[in-house]
Scaffold this motif. Structure first.
Motif, mmCIF file in Angstrom:
data_model
loop_
_atom_site.group_PDB
_atom_site.id
_atom_site.type_symbol
_atom_site.label_atom_id
_atom_site.label_comp_id
_atom_site.label_asym_id
_atom_site.label_seq_id
_atom_site.Cartn_x
_atom_site.Cartn_y
_atom_site.Cartn_z
ATOM 1 N N GLU A 121 29.363 39.755 51.375
ATOM 2 C CA GLU A 121 29.042 41.099 51.875
ATOM 3 C C GLU A 121 30.227 42.047 51.722
ATOM 4 N N GLU A 122 31.433 41.512 51.581
ATOM 5 C CA GLU A 122 32.614 42.343 51.363
ATOM 6 C C GLU A 122 32.879 42.599 49.880
ATOM 7 N N LEU A 123 32.094 41.953 49.026
ATOM 8 C CA LEU A 123 32.379 41.995 47.595
ATOM 9 C C LEU A 123 31.347 42.792 46.802
ATOM 10 N N PHE A 124 30.084 42.740 47.226
ATOM 11 C CA PHE A 124 29.001 43.343 46.460
ATOM 12 C C PHE A 124 28.274 44.366 47.323
ATOM 13 N N ASP A 125 27.793 45.435 46.672
ATOM 14 C CA ASP A 125 27.059 46.445 47.423
ATOM 15 C C ASP A 125 25.601 46.017 47.577
ATOM 16 N N GLU A 126 24.771 46.910 48.109
ATOM 17 C CA GLU A 126 23.377 46.568 48.398
ATOM 18 C C GLU A 126 22.585 46.225 47.142
ATOM 19 N N THR A 127 23.008 46.765 46.005
ATOM 20 C CA THR A 127 22.270 46.497 44.761
ATOM 21 C C THR A 127 22.733 45.208 44.084
ATOM 22 N N GLY A 128 23.838 44.647 44.573
ATOM 23 C CA GLY A 128 24.381 43.452 43.962
ATOM 24 C C GLY A 128 25.508 43.730 42.990
ATOM 25 N N ARG A 129 25.973 44.964 42.941
ATOM 26 C CA ARG A 129 27.059 45.335 42.040
ATOM 27 C C ARG A 129 28.402 45.129 42.742
ATOM 28 N N LEU A 130 29.402 44.656 41.997
ATOM 29 C CA LEU A 130 30.740 44.483 42.542
ATOM 30 C C LEU A 130 31.268 45.826 43.024
ATOM 31 N N LEU A 131 31.847 45.838 44.219
ATOM 32 C CA LEU A 131 32.337 47.091 44.784
ATOM 33 C C LEU A 131 33.388 47.723 43.882
ATOM 34 N N PRO A 132 33.344 49.051 43.721
ATOM 35 C CA PRO A 132 34.259 49.727 42.792
ATOM 36 C C PRO A 132 35.727 49.438 43.077
ATOM 37 N N GLY A 133 36.112 49.380 44.337
ATOM 38 C CA GLY A 133 37.509 49.149 44.658
ATOM 39 C C GLY A 133 38.007 47.792 44.197
ATOM 40 N N ILE A 134 37.095 46.849 44.061
ATOM 41 C CA ILE A 134 37.471 45.515 43.553
ATOM 42 C C ILE A 134 37.338 45.478 42.029
ATOM 43 N N ALA A 135 36.257 46.065 41.545
ATOM 44 C CA ALA A 135 36.017 46.082 40.100
ATOM 45 C C ALA A 135 37.143 46.775 39.355
ATOM 46 N N ASP A 136 37.835 47.676 40.033
ATOM 47 C CA ASP A 136 38.918 48.429 39.420
ATOM 48 C C ASP A 136 40.071 47.541 38.972
ATOM 49 N N LEU A 137 40.121 46.319 39.473
ATOM 50 C CA LEU A 137 41.190 45.415 39.046
ATOM 51 C C LEU A 137 41.096 45.115 37.555
ATOM 52 N N ALA A 138 39.887 45.062 37.025
ATOM 53 C CA ALA A 138 39.704 44.670 35.627
ATOM 54 C C ALA A 138 40.182 45.776 34.697
ATOM 55 N N PRO A 139 40.741 45.415 33.560
ATOM 56 C CA PRO A 139 41.038 46.413 32.538
ATOM 57 C C PRO A 139 39.750 47.061 32.057
ATOM 58 N N VAL A 140 39.880 48.033 31.181
ATOM 59 C CA VAL A 140 38.700 48.739 30.684
ATOM 60 C C VAL A 140 38.605 48.585 29.172
ATOM 61 N N GLY A 141 37.392 48.803 28.662
ATOM 62 C CA GLY A 141 37.177 48.795 27.222
ATOM 63 C C GLY A 141 37.613 47.503 26.575
ATOM 64 N N LYS A 142 38.295 47.651 25.445
ATOM 65 C CA LYS A 142 38.708 46.488 24.673
ATOM 66 C C LYS A 142 39.880 45.741 25.289
ATOM 67 N N ARG A 143 40.466 46.299 26.351
ATOM 68 C CA ARG A 143 41.535 45.572 27.021
ATOM 69 C C ARG A 143 40.983 44.470 27.937
ATOM 70 N N ARG A 144 39.697 44.505 28.232
ATOM 71 C CA ARG A 144 39.088 43.397 28.958
ATOM 72 C C ARG A 144 39.152 42.142 28.092
ATOM 73 N N MET A 145 39.507 41.030 28.687
ATOM 74 C CA MET A 145 39.660 39.818 27.875
ATOM 75 C C MET A 145 38.337 39.372 27.258
ATOM 76 N N GLY A 146 37.232 39.659 27.919
ATOM 77 C CA GLY A 146 35.946 39.313 27.332
ATOM 78 C C GLY A 146 35.528 40.230 26.205
ATOM 79 N N ALA A 147 36.108 41.425 26.142
ATOM 80 C CA ALA A 147 35.726 42.403 25.126
ATOM 81 C C ALA A 147 36.780 42.555 24.047
ATOM 82 N N ASN A 148 37.883 41.826 24.155
ATOM 83 C CA ASN A 148 38.955 41.964 23.174
ATOM 84 C C ASN A 148 38.438 41.544 21.799
ATOM 85 N N PRO A 149 38.551 42.403 20.794
ATOM 86 C CA PRO A 149 37.987 42.057 19.476
ATOM 87 C C PRO A 149 38.620 40.837 18.827
#
Length: 799
Positions: free
Chosen positions: A341-369
């Motif tokens: 309940e401290e991690l996900f909002d009512e829709t099941g999405r990770l809360l923005p303040g926590i999600a902000d830890l991840a890099p963006v775009g291609k800097r995400r390790m899962g999206a790195n080309p």
């Protein structure tokens, strides 16, 4: 929570707010990992957990997962803070839940698979698909974005990681090494990769040795040796270890953040020194030793048995909620301990303040080309292979050795691609031995360890990488290919078997990724197998094994190709094709010793395009069906077949002989089984429906039977090949020992063709006497008879 990533500049420590964010992100990843293993419904625990919410079959591996989630969360902070180009290699077996959870949290997973959306419905599908029919495996499999290493078979993560950073100066690979994996020979060898890395032109690997103490049911060696001994071991390998040890999450977050900052400072310092000060003296790269409990944050006891920190946490700690209702309650409590309940909002999405830890775009390790290397791949600049052909003024003219000729072609592939640095040659100290010495005219062997005056052709930067470990060479090459480059692995034929299982894994990877539209094709894995079975004059029986191609043929037809060119011009034509190809495993078997040359370049090109064909100039058929088909595949079998044909043309001129040469082994399979396969009609046209076929084959005879067993004339195909007979002996005697020589081939033909009559009987007796003479001669003189050594294709035969 603070929306930005900050550190306290005065102390160099990560702020408390940031550590709290990392902890929340870690809890979210752990929650998703447990959910994948157990749930098919109620993904956010909106109501009390029921047995119907739990999958009927519980599969997966928890033990390594929380530690990997911990590492991934901390790496996110490091990447974002320093704008790093980084990918994650998961070495421990079955670490799939962690990689899937983290790529989902960072958003990459939903971008690749839109139906796994960042909401409650997507979570339900995310959980259900894991280790479920029609879903995804429990490894860091090709289906998981960001993965270049599946981790099911252990030992190759570090080699793959180094392969990825060669010629990638800005890339850092965080390589998580399981302590069980660290017990394998390939991984123990791979620590030495740091002696080859050039800090000026290559990227960096940050090994993170994850000591959680146990394998499936046994303790791990590196977790049980003393701290001092482990420290000395890593330093002895040439690394600077940084230790993070404990089980208190709060303290461990502080220690891990500090360790990663220190490691990055060291990496940057090493690279700056090399790139600014032109100092490529071998550095002591940093590595991290993370000691945390196996199954960290999971159940501490189940049915009175200790779980966390023991091997019992390796797989599914709560294995049968249906039979044990208390397990269902314990599972719910376990998941609620992460405070979803401290991690996900009512829709099941990770809360923005926590999600902000991840890099963006291609800097995400899962999206790195770099983890989807086909996105980055550039075509090789290729010379015109026709320019490297040798003149064949007459059939059977002696050549210098096929691979020596090809070496000049590969040399210029290296030269033409020097600027874009996307082609390397890998091999276990055999580049010169296998006939590719011309390559060293334009490059050197990359080496960043100590040198002495008598060393030759070693430099911190080079296009050739050699280490006397087939595992290492294969792993380096795979990492290089998977991140979008091209390469060639040259090896002694007998010892390529050492990496049979690695080949298996890579072929499976290619098969799966070919079915994923978001995975772009990569360059083919090209093997050149020289020093082959028929020419091991001074090495002997131990160096005689042509069975790798049997292993290769087991894999999916759309992935594997096997070529056995009969001469140098065919070899160059085949290698040009292989280096240009995509998403295959190409195996090319070729000789390095002086050998006859059969086809001018224009004929060689046409023959290789067809992959199989009748050599009209060698046979005697003028019209109608032949009396016998003499087939051959491989350079030595081709020589012996043509020598046999020359004997029959002289002594049995009435025989109508057809000669069929095979370059592309897969042409023998039916079209329904392999894309290169011949139709039944085309096969029958070549081999007839009812005539005797004497087939001289490079490798084990039964492979030809296996490939042709469905053919109309299979009952009349008689294969001569290697049958585990060999020693230190002459080249011709190797063929005699295995009944592949010209005399046995003619005798076999006579035995199967009664119409040869008295002439056949006389000739057979003469050849049997020749075999006796051969044995006597080599035992007395230590070399083959002059008529064997000096044999030439008869000038009177049509050409």
């Amino acid at each position: 929570m603070n929306e930005t990533l900050e550190t306290e500049s005065d102390a160099g420590e990560v702020s408390g707010e940031m550590l709290a964010k990392i902890d929340a992100y870690w809890r979210a990843a752990n929650y998703l990992s447990v959910g994948q293993m157990y749930l098919c419904d109620n993904p956010l625990l909106r109501r009390p957990l029921q047995l119907s919410d739990v999958k009927p079959m519980l599969l997966g591996h928890w033990g390594t997962t929380p530690g990997q989630n911990f590492i991934y969360a901390h790496l996110n902070r490091l990447i974002k803070q320093n704008d790093l180009d980084m990918i994650y290699v998961s070495g421990p077996g079955h670490g799939g839940p962690a990689l899937v959870a983290n790529t989902y949290l960072e958003g990459t997973y939903s971008e690749v698979y839109p139906d796994i959306s960042p909401d409650e419905a997507g979570l339900r599908r995310l959980f259900t698909q894991f280790s479920f029919p029609g879903g995804i495996p429990s490894h860091a499999s090709p289906e998981c974005p960001g993965s270049i290493h599946e981790g099911g078979e252990l030992g190759y993560s570090l080699s793959h990681s180094f392969g990825a950073v060669f010629d990638n100066p800005d890339l850092i690979v965080a390589c998580v090494i399981g302590d069980g994996e660290a017990e394998t020979g390939p991984l123990a060898t791979a620590w030495h990769s740091n002696k080859f890395l050039n800090p000026a032109t290559d990227g960096a690997v940050l090994p993170i040795l994850h000591l959680n103490g146990y394998k499936i049911a046994n303790p791990t060696l590196l977790a049980r040796i003393e701290h001092e001994e482990l420290d000395q071991l890593m330093r002895g390998y040439g690394w600077t270890p940084i230790f993070v040890e404990g089980d208190d999450p709060a303290k461990m977050h502080v220690a891990m953040a500090a360790a990663l900052d220190e490691a990055y400072i060291q990496i940057k310092g090493i690279q700056d020194n090399a790139r600014i000060n032109d100092d490529v003296t071998r550095p002591r790269w940093p590595m991290i030793v993370l000691r945390s409990p196996k199954g960290w944050t999971g159940p501490k006891f189940v049915d009175g048995v200790p779980i966390e920190g023991t091997f019992h946490s390796h797989q599914v700690p709560l294995s049968d909620p249906a039979a044990h209702p208390e397990h269902l309650q314990q599972l719910e409590q376990w998941m609620r301990n992460y405070r979803p309940e401290e991690l996900f909002d009512e829709t099941g999405r990770l809360l923005p303040g926590i999600a902000d830890l991840a890099p963006v775009g291609k800097r995400r390790m899962g999206a790195n080309p770099h983890a989807n290397g086909g996105l980055l791949m550039r075509d090789l600049v290729m010379p015109d292979f026709r320019d490297y052909g040798i003149e064949v003024s007459e059939r059977g003219v002696k050549g210098v050795g096929d691979t020596h000729v090809m070496g000049k072609f590969v040399r210029d592939v290296v030269r033409l691609n020097e600027e874009q640095k996307n082609f390397r040659i890998f091999g276990p100290d055999e580049t010169i031995s296998n006939g590719l010495e011309a390559v060293l005219e334009v490059t050197q062997r990359q080496w960043n360890a100590r040198t002495v005056e008598t060393d030759e052709l070693l430099a911190p930067e080079g296009r050739v990488l050699e280490m006397l470990s087939e595992h290492q060479c294969q792993g380096w090459l795979e990492g290089y290919l998977l991140t979008g480059r091209h390469g060639l692995f040259n090896c002694y034929e007998a010892f390529i078997h050492i990496i049979d299982s690695m080949f298996n894994q890579h072929a499976k990877w290619l098969k799966v990724t070919s079915e994923l539209p978001w995975r772009h094709p990569i360059a083919s894995l090209n093997y050149l197998l020289a020093s082959h079975v028929w020419r091991q004059d001074h090495n002997g029986f131990t160096h005689q094994d042509p069975g790798f191609i049997d292993v290769v043929v087991n894999k999916k037809a759309e992935i594997v190709r096997v070529y056995l060119p009969p001469d140098a011009n065919c070899l160059i034509s085949v290698m040009d094709h292989c280096l240009r190809s995509r998403h295959y495993v190409n195996v090319v078997v070729a000789g390095k010793h002086p050998a006859p040359q059969w086809l001018p370049m224009d004929e060689a090109i046409e023959h290789c395009k067809k992959g199989i064909g009748v050599w009209d100039w060698a046979g005697t058929e003028d019209s109608g069906d032949p009396d016998v088909v003499m087939a051959c595949c491989g350079d030595v079998p081709t020589l012996e077949t043509l020598a046999a044909v020359s004997i029959m043309r002289e002594h049995l001129p009435e025989l109508n002989i057809r000669v069929v040469n095979v370059v592309d082994l897969m042409r023998l399979q039916p079209k329904s089984e392999h894309p290169h396969g011949l139709t039944d009609a085309d096969f029958d046209e070549l081999f007839t429906k009812d005539k005797q076929v004497i087939f001289a084959f490079h490798a084990y005879p039964w492979l030809i039977h296996r490939l042709t067993y469905r053919r109309t004339n299979h009952g009349n195909i008689h294969v001569r090949g290697y049958k585990e007979e060999g020693t230190i002996t002459t080249p011709f005697d190797m063929t005699v020992l295995n009944d592949l020589d010209r005399f046995h081939l003619v005798i076999d033909t006579i035995d199967r063709l009664p119409p040869t009559g008295d002439k056949g009987v006389v000739l057979k007796k003469q050849l049997q006497e020749k075999l006796i003479e051969h044995r006597r001669y080599i035992n007395q003189n230590g070399q083959d008879m002059p008529e064997i050594r000096n044999w030439k294709w008869p000038s009177g035969c049509r050409s």
